[in-house]
Structures are given as C-alpha cells and as structure tokens.
Design a protein around this motif. Structure first.
Motif, PDB file in Angstrom:
ATOM      1  N   LYS A   1       1.061  -0.186   0.860  1.00 59.62           N
ATOM      2  CA  LYS A   1       0.612   0.588   2.022  1.00 59.62           C
ATOM      3  C   LYS A   1      -0.687   0.021   2.570  1.00 59.62           C
ATOM      4  CE  LYS A   1      -2.190   3.968   1.371  1.00 59.62           C
ATOM      5  NZ  LYS A   1      -3.615   4.269   1.509  1.00 59.62           N
ATOM      6  N   ASN A   2      -1.638  -0.290   1.671  1.00 61.83           N
ATOM      7  CA  ASN A   2      -2.924  -0.821   2.135  1.00 61.83           C
ATOM      8  C   ASN A   2      -2.758  -2.191   2.789  1.00 61.83           C
ATOM      9  OD1 ASN A   2      -4.412   1.403   1.380  1.00 61.83           O
ATOM     10  ND2 ASN A   2      -4.781   0.645  -0.694  1.00 61.83           N
TER      11      ASN A   2
ATOM     12  N   TYR B   1       8.250  -2.353  -0.057  1.00 66.23           N
ATOM     13  CA  TYR B   1       7.968  -2.337  -1.503  1.00 66.23           C
ATOM     14  C   TYR B   1       8.616  -3.539  -2.186  1.00 66.23           C
ATOM     15  CZ  TYR B   1       6.562   2.667  -1.232  1.00 66.23           C
ATOM     16  OH  TYR B   1       5.976   3.858  -0.946  1.00 66.23           O
TER      17      TYR B   1
ATOM     18  N   VAL C   1       7.416   2.064   5.372  1.00 60.33           N
ATOM     19  CA  VAL C   1       6.551   1.410   4.377  1.00 60.33           C
ATOM     20  C   VAL C   1       7.363   1.089   3.115  1.00 60.33           C
ATOM     21  CG1 VAL C   1       5.622   3.547   3.343  1.00 60.33           C
ATOM     22  CG2 VAL C   1       4.278   1.450   3.281  1.00 60.33           C
ATOM     23  N   LYS C   2       8.325   1.951   2.806  1.00 60.77           N
ATOM     24  CA  LYS C   2       9.134   1.702   1.607  1.00 60.77           C
ATOM     25  C   LYS C   2       9.929   0.404   1.689  1.00 60.77           C
ATOM     26  CE  LYS C   2      11.301   4.636  -0.935  1.00 60.77           C
ATOM     27  NZ  LYS C   2      10.809   5.239  -2.152  1.00 60.77           N
ATOM     28  N   ASP C   3      10.298   0.042   2.922  1.00 62.80           N
ATOM     29  CA  ASP C   3      11.074  -1.190   3.075  1.00 62.80           C
ATOM     30  C   ASP C   3      10.282  -2.408   2.612  1.00 62.80           C
ATOM     31  OD1 ASP C   3      13.054   0.400   4.147  1.00 62.80           O
ATOM     32  OD2 ASP C   3      12.413   0.080   6.207  1.00 62.80           O
TER      33      ASP C   3
ATOM     34  N   LYS D   1       2.001  -1.595  -6.846  1.00 64.25           N
ATOM     35  CA  LYS D   1       2.147  -0.152  -6.653  1.00 64.25           C
ATOM     36  C   LYS D   1       2.326   0.132  -5.167  1.00 64.25           C
ATOM     37  CE  LYS D   1       0.639   2.162 -10.566  1.00 64.25           C
ATOM     38  NZ  LYS D   1       1.075   3.484 -10.933  1.00 64.25           N
ATOM     39  N   PRO D   2       3.115   1.163  -4.841  1.00 61.33           N
ATOM     40  CA  PRO D   2       3.318   1.514  -3.430  1.00 61.33           C
ATOM     41  C   PRO D   2       2.013   1.663  -2.648  1.00 61.33           C
ATOM     42  CG  PRO D   2       4.811   2.802  -4.794  1.00 61.33           C
ATOM     43  CD  PRO D   2       3.954   1.993  -5.729  1.00 61.33           C
ATOM     44  N   ARG D   3       0.985   2.231  -3.269  1.00 59.23           N
ATOM     45  CA  ARG D   3      -0.252   2.422  -2.497  1.00 59.23           C
ATOM     46  C   ARG D   3      -0.895   1.101  -2.131  1.00 59.23           C
ATOM     47  NH1 ARG D   3      -4.067   7.044  -4.760  1.00 59.23           N
ATOM     48  NH2 ARG D   3      -4.855   7.084  -2.636  1.00 59.23           N
TER      49      ARG D   3
ATOM     50  N   MET E   1       5.690   8.316  -3.825  1.00 55.02           N
ATOM     51  CA  MET E   1       5.773   7.105  -3.000  1.00 55.02           C
ATOM     52  C   MET E   1       6.826   6.158  -3.541  1.00 55.02           C
ATOM     53  SD  MET E   1       1.809   6.374  -2.090  1.00 55.02           S
ATOM     54  CE  MET E   1       2.165   5.023  -0.957  1.00 55.02           C
TER      55      MET E   1
ATOM     56  N   ASN F   1      12.797   7.638   2.309  1.00 54.50           N
ATOM     57  CA  ASN F   1      12.166   7.690   3.617  1.00 54.50           C
ATOM     58  C   ASN F   1      12.390   9.070   4.217  1.00 54.50           C
ATOM     59  OD1 ASN F   1      11.240   5.031   3.655  1.00 54.50           O
ATOM     60  ND2 ASN F   1      13.253   4.285   4.298  1.00 54.50           N
TER      61      ASN F   1
END
Ligand code: HEM
Ligand code: HEM
Ligand code: SF4
Ligand code: SF4
Lengths: 81, 426
Positions: A42-43, A30, A26-28, A37-39, B359, B364
């Motif tokens: 993610k959504n 961002y 998921v970080k890839d 925001k990361p969340r 987050m 990772n």
C-alpha cells in the motif's frame, strides 16, 4: 534475499500497464511481491502516485490505482475531466 | 426566479415538515447554479433514472481521499451542476463549533462551492455538496491555511473518526473519547488521507454503552466505554427517588404526567438480565449478571453511576446494507484500558492486528465485518489471539460437530497405525 523497493515498484508498474483493466485494487498488487506485507505494498503504491507513475481512481467508496496514460485514453471517450 | 419548472419536486414542499426542495430554492436565490440541481432532479424524476455520474479522479494534490467526484450526464442542459463534487471536511471532535468558525466555513464554501451542505454525513464529516474541479485546490488551500481544518477520509481510506462528547460534558463517560479520537486521527493521518485498505474502515468512540455516536451500528471498530467492577449506588439518593423528591430520568419525558415514580415497574422490572431487587428500602444489584445496558443509571443518575474501574469494550464489524444486509458490530474484547498515558498503545495494537489480517484475507470491497462472517467468529478470534469467552457466543450451537486443531490434540494427528491395528484389526 527479498526484492528491493524499486524492484517491487517496477513489478507494480508493469502489472498496471499490462492488466486487462486499467484500474487495479491495491490487492491486485500484493502478488508483485508475496513476501511483502500488504501495508508495505500500500505504501509503495501511494509512493508511485506521488511520483506520477500511478494515479488514484475512486468511485467514492473504493479507491483504485491506474497508470495515468491508460485513464486519459478512457476519459477522451467519456468526456469526464 | 425559478430557472426550471419543477412541478414534481414542488410536491415535496407540501406538508408541515422541512423540505430539501425549499432549502435548495432558497440557496438558489443566492447561487443560481443551484437551480440546476432542481432542474436535473426533476428530469430524473421524469426519466426514472439518475443523471449523476459516479467516480473518477478528482482530488487535491497529495491526497487520495476527502473529495468524492460527481458529474452531471446532461451538462448542456444543467451547466450549474456539470461538476458537483462532494467535499468531506473533518469535523471537530464532538462537533463543538463556534459560530465564528461556522460562518467562516460557510463563507469559504459560498466562495468556492455551491453553498449546499449536509451537516453531518453519517460518518460524521461536514459534507459540502457541489464544487467544480478547478475550485478544489483554492478551497483546500483556504481551508487548511486560513482555518486550520482538514479534509476527512473517503474511498478505501480510514474514514474520519468520530466520538461522543465524552468527558467534556458527560458524567458517564468511562474514558476520554475526545482524546482517543483526536490522538488516533493524528496517529493515522496517512491512512485517512491516502487509500490504505481493500475498502473503507471506520472508528467510532462512545464513552458508555448509551453509545451516542452509534458506534455499534456504524463502525468497523467500535470503542464503547464500560466498567468492570460494580455499579456505584448511593442508597440515600435511591430513597429520594422512591419518595419522589428527585425527578427520574433527569427530567426527561416531563411533558406529560406519568404518575408517581415506581422503582419496581420503571427500573427493576425493565432490567434485561433481572439482576436487581429491593431488600427493604435498599436497592441490590447482582453485578456479575449486569450486562451494562445503562437503563437503571439513565433513570436514576443521582443514585447510580458506572463503576470506578473504567475502560472500554471493543466491537468489530458493523456495516450498512450495501452487500449482505446491515449488521451490528460483534463484541470481541470485553474490557480494555483506554488511556492517553500509554498513547492508546493497547488499542492501537488491536487495530493493527485486525488490519494486518483483513488486508491479507479480505476480498476487494469487503468490509471487515463481512470477512469475519465469511471465515466465522472462531477463526477471527483465533487470529486476534483471544481465548473464546461466553460473551462471544450469540446462541446455543446448532452444529453437532467439534473440530479440533492439531495443537489441541495430545500427540497431534500423527499416530502409529501399526500399534492401533494390533488392537483393532482392519
Ligand atoms: C440513482 C442515483 C444514485 C445511486 C443508485 C447511487 C448509488 C450509490 C451507491 C450504491 C453508493 C455506495 C457505493 C459503494 O459502496 O460502492 C453510493 C455512494 C455515494 N454516492 Fe451515490 N448514488 C446515486 C446518486 C448520487 C448522487 C446524485 C450523488 C451526489 C451528487 C451521490 C453521491 C454519493 C456519495 C457522496 C457516496 C458516498 C461515497 C463514499 O462512501 O465515500 N450519489 N451511491
Ligand atoms: C428527498 C431527498 C433526500 C433525502 C430523503 C435524503 C436522505 C439522506 C439520508 C437519510 C442520508 C444519511 C444521512 C446521515 O445518516 O447522516 C443522506 C446522506 C447523504 N445525502 Fe441525502 N437525501 C436527500 C437528498 C439529497 C440531495 C439532493 C443531495 C445532494 C445534492 C444529497 C446528498 C447526500 C450525501 C452526499 C449524503 C452522504 C453523506 C455521507 O457521506 O455520509 N441528498 N441523505
Ligand atoms: S455515549 Fe455515554 S458517555 Fe458518551 S455522551 Fe452518550 S451517555 Fe455520555
Ligand atoms: S445496567 Fe442494565 S443490566 Fe445492569 S443492573 Fe442496570 S438495568 Fe440491569
């Protein structure tokens, strides 16, 4: 003006299509919109799974995302189904 | 009748202790697929390598967790374990079951899966071992529709929260662990069923520092009940213990005669902070030194009780050894009120503060405890918006340098160099 959700999603799909490895963390994603925001990313990633554009790939302890067509190719080789 | 010869595994049936080999053989009489678990494991013992394949994309529709994909890499020889997925089922709070519920669950699992279980996984879930891909959806339908139960978390999800039985049975519980666990489980359904983080994240709730769910060792976010006023003492009951009229430890360790109860030896001398003493026949406690270890309360439950101003401490960052070695959680918030009245709002604030940071900054597959270790506790405490307190300090400093942040320095880091050079020529 920030990117719209659809623009971010398009960038995420492009990233998942072109990344050297089919599975992404998921970080890839961002970086597809550094302002979100990361969340939120993610959504959006989970939304793309719902829409069939991405799929989950999990080792059991970590979950990654991938374009379904790129994973099916891999599986043909390994015989996992 | 055994389907495979398993001389190496059969060794594990010898001796007086329970044997998983015997268990699997018993289940195989009912479900012949289970012979192939033993056959494949025997082969692994010979080859000295696992024949299980990790990973993949199994799951049920709409969920991104709860099922862990496992396959045999020798399915031709062991077709019974060609697919052997693990299903995690969210356990009821405090693991209260009726026999009816357990029978129903086992009937369901024998219908759709191998019948093999692990009660419970270290996260707390009911772990059902061994299911074929095509049986997952029917199982999930029956589980949710007939039993009203749900899957737990796996992968990069919030993992199934767990709690001690708290106020439902335990007089020491300083908050309602069941309500807190249930409320947060419902509040974070999305995070439990779909991946949410760079890696796993676990909550656990214990009602007092006895920490019966081992939150301190097993969860990224441990909520452990505590009190901030004084231990409540009933001096009359203290006298009864001393006189031997009340059995110590609630009758635990009663299997042997340990001699008469000795309050000095068994309580006062064992207090880790040496904050207890007798004045005549009165027990005294210097509560400002008490570290809330629960020892004295555990030994004399009728004389001593946790204080009346109750809440919890929050410790962050425990994990198992996979990367850097195991670690306990670190105390971050010494006292917080935990209450259903405000829907656990202050606990939720702390959780989301951690998530937003982790987050972003976590790598990772890095647990939050590893991120904390990497950036250092002072940085983490700053992120959490907390003032450092002595309880955050583990040991006296060994680094002689003091680093100031610009806002801590009067006038900041900018200064008039010409003014300075007037007094100190270069
Ligand atoms: C030599 C054999 C095996 C090794 C070395 C091994 C290694 C591991 C490791 C290192 C993890 C943690 C993975 C991570 O955090 O990224 C793990 C997790 C796990 N493994 Fe294995 N494994 C083996 C066999 C098996 C078998 C035979 C099964 C079941 C049929 C299995 C089921 C699991 C499950 C359910 C998890 C937990 C996943 C989670 O935490 O969500 N493993 N294993
Ligand atoms: C000599 C044999 C075995 C030993 C000593 C052993 C030991 C353990 C231990 C100590 C744990 C942690 C349990 C906990 O903390 O709750 C565990 C977890 C687990 N075991 Fe075994 N085990 C054995 C065989 C097996 C077999 C044959 C399977 C599958 C067919 C299996 C599947 C699992 C799984 C999936 C977990 C993880 C549960 C979770 O995710 O929390 N184990 N095992
Ligand atoms: S952790 Fe404390 S409150 Fe919870 S069951 Fe154990 S002793 Fe009781
Ligand atoms: S709880 Fe522990 S530290 Fe506190 S007085 Fe009792 S024995 Fe001492």
């Amino acid at each position: 003006m920030g990117m719209s959700d659809d623009e971010i999603k398009a960038a995420m799909i492009e990233k998942a299509t072109k990344a050297p490895k089919p599975q992404l963390y998921v970080k890839d994603f961002y970086k597809c919109d550094p302002e979100s925001k990361p969340r939120k990313i993610k959504n959006l990633a989970n939304d793309l799974v719902k829409q069939g554009e991405l799929m989950f790939w999990s080792s059991g302890s970590t979950t990654m995302y991938a374009r379904p067509d790129r994973i099916k190719d891999e599986e043909g080789d390994e015989g996992v189904n | 009748m055994a389907k495979h010869d398993t001389p190496l595994l059969d060794e594990l049936e010898k001796g007086p202790w329970p044997s998983f080999v015997t268990d699997i053989k018993r289940q195989a009489e009912k479900n012949p697929d289970c012979w192939d678990i033993l056959g494949q494991l025997e082969l692994s013992f010979r080859d000295k390598i696992t024949h299980w394949k990790h990973g993949g994309i199994v799951g049920v529709f709409g969920y991104g967790g709860g099922i862990v994909g496992r396959y045999s890499d020798v399915p031709d020889r062991f077709p019974g374990v060609e697919h052997f997925h693990t299903v995690r089922v969210n356990q009821p709070a405090s693991k209260y079951y009726s026999t009816e519920n357990l029978r129903q669950l086992m009937d369901l699992w024998e219908k759709h899966g191998s019948g093999m279980t692990n009660m419970h996984g270290s996260t707390g879930d009911i772990v059902l071992l061994g299911c074929r891909t095509e049986a997952l959806e029917p199982f999930f339908w029956d589980l949710t529709h007939e039993m009203g139960q749900d899957l737990g978390g796996s992968g990069s999800n919030l993992r199934t929260p767990a709690n001690c039985l708290g106020q439902s049975r335990c007089e020491w519980s300083c908050y309602d662990t069941e309500e807190a666990c249930h409320h947060l489980t419902m509040h974070y359904q999305d995070e439990i069923h779909r991946p949410a983080f760079p890696y796993k994240f676990k909550f656990k709730f214990s009602g007092c520092p006895n920490d019966c769910v081992a939150a301190l060792a097993r969860s990224d976010f441990a909520v452990i009940g505590t009190w901030r006023d004084d231990i409540r003492i009933d001096q009359a009951a203290v006298k009864e213990y001393v006189a031997g009229n009340i059995v110590s430890g609630g009758g635990a360790h009663a299997g042997r005669d340990w001699g008469a109860f000795d309050i000095q030896k068994e309580v006062i001398d064992l207090c880790p902070t040496e904050c207890m003493w007798m004045e005549g026949d009165e027990l005294k406690i210097d509560n400002s030194e008490c570290t809330r270890c629960m020892h004295c309360i555990n030994v004399m439950p009728r004389a001593l009780r946790p204080g009346a101003q109750q809440g919890a401490s929050i410790c962050v960052g425990a994990k198992a050894p996979i990367l850097d070695g195991a670690q306990f959680a670190t105390l971050i918030i010494p006292f917080i009120e935990v209450s259903a009245e405000n829907e656990f709002e202050n606990v939720i604030d702390v959780i989301e503060n951690i998530w937003d940071w982790w987050m972003e900054v976590g790598k990772n597959r890095e647990r939050v405890g590893e991120t904390m270790q990497r950036v250092g506790l002072p940085t983490f405490i700053k992120v959490m918006g907390l003032e450092p307190i002595p309880q955050h300090v583990r040991e006296p400093r060994s680094n002689p340098y003091v680093f100031w942040a610009e806002e801590e320095v009067e006038g900041g880091f900018d200064r008039d160099v010409d003014e300075f050079r007037k007094r100190h020529a270069a």
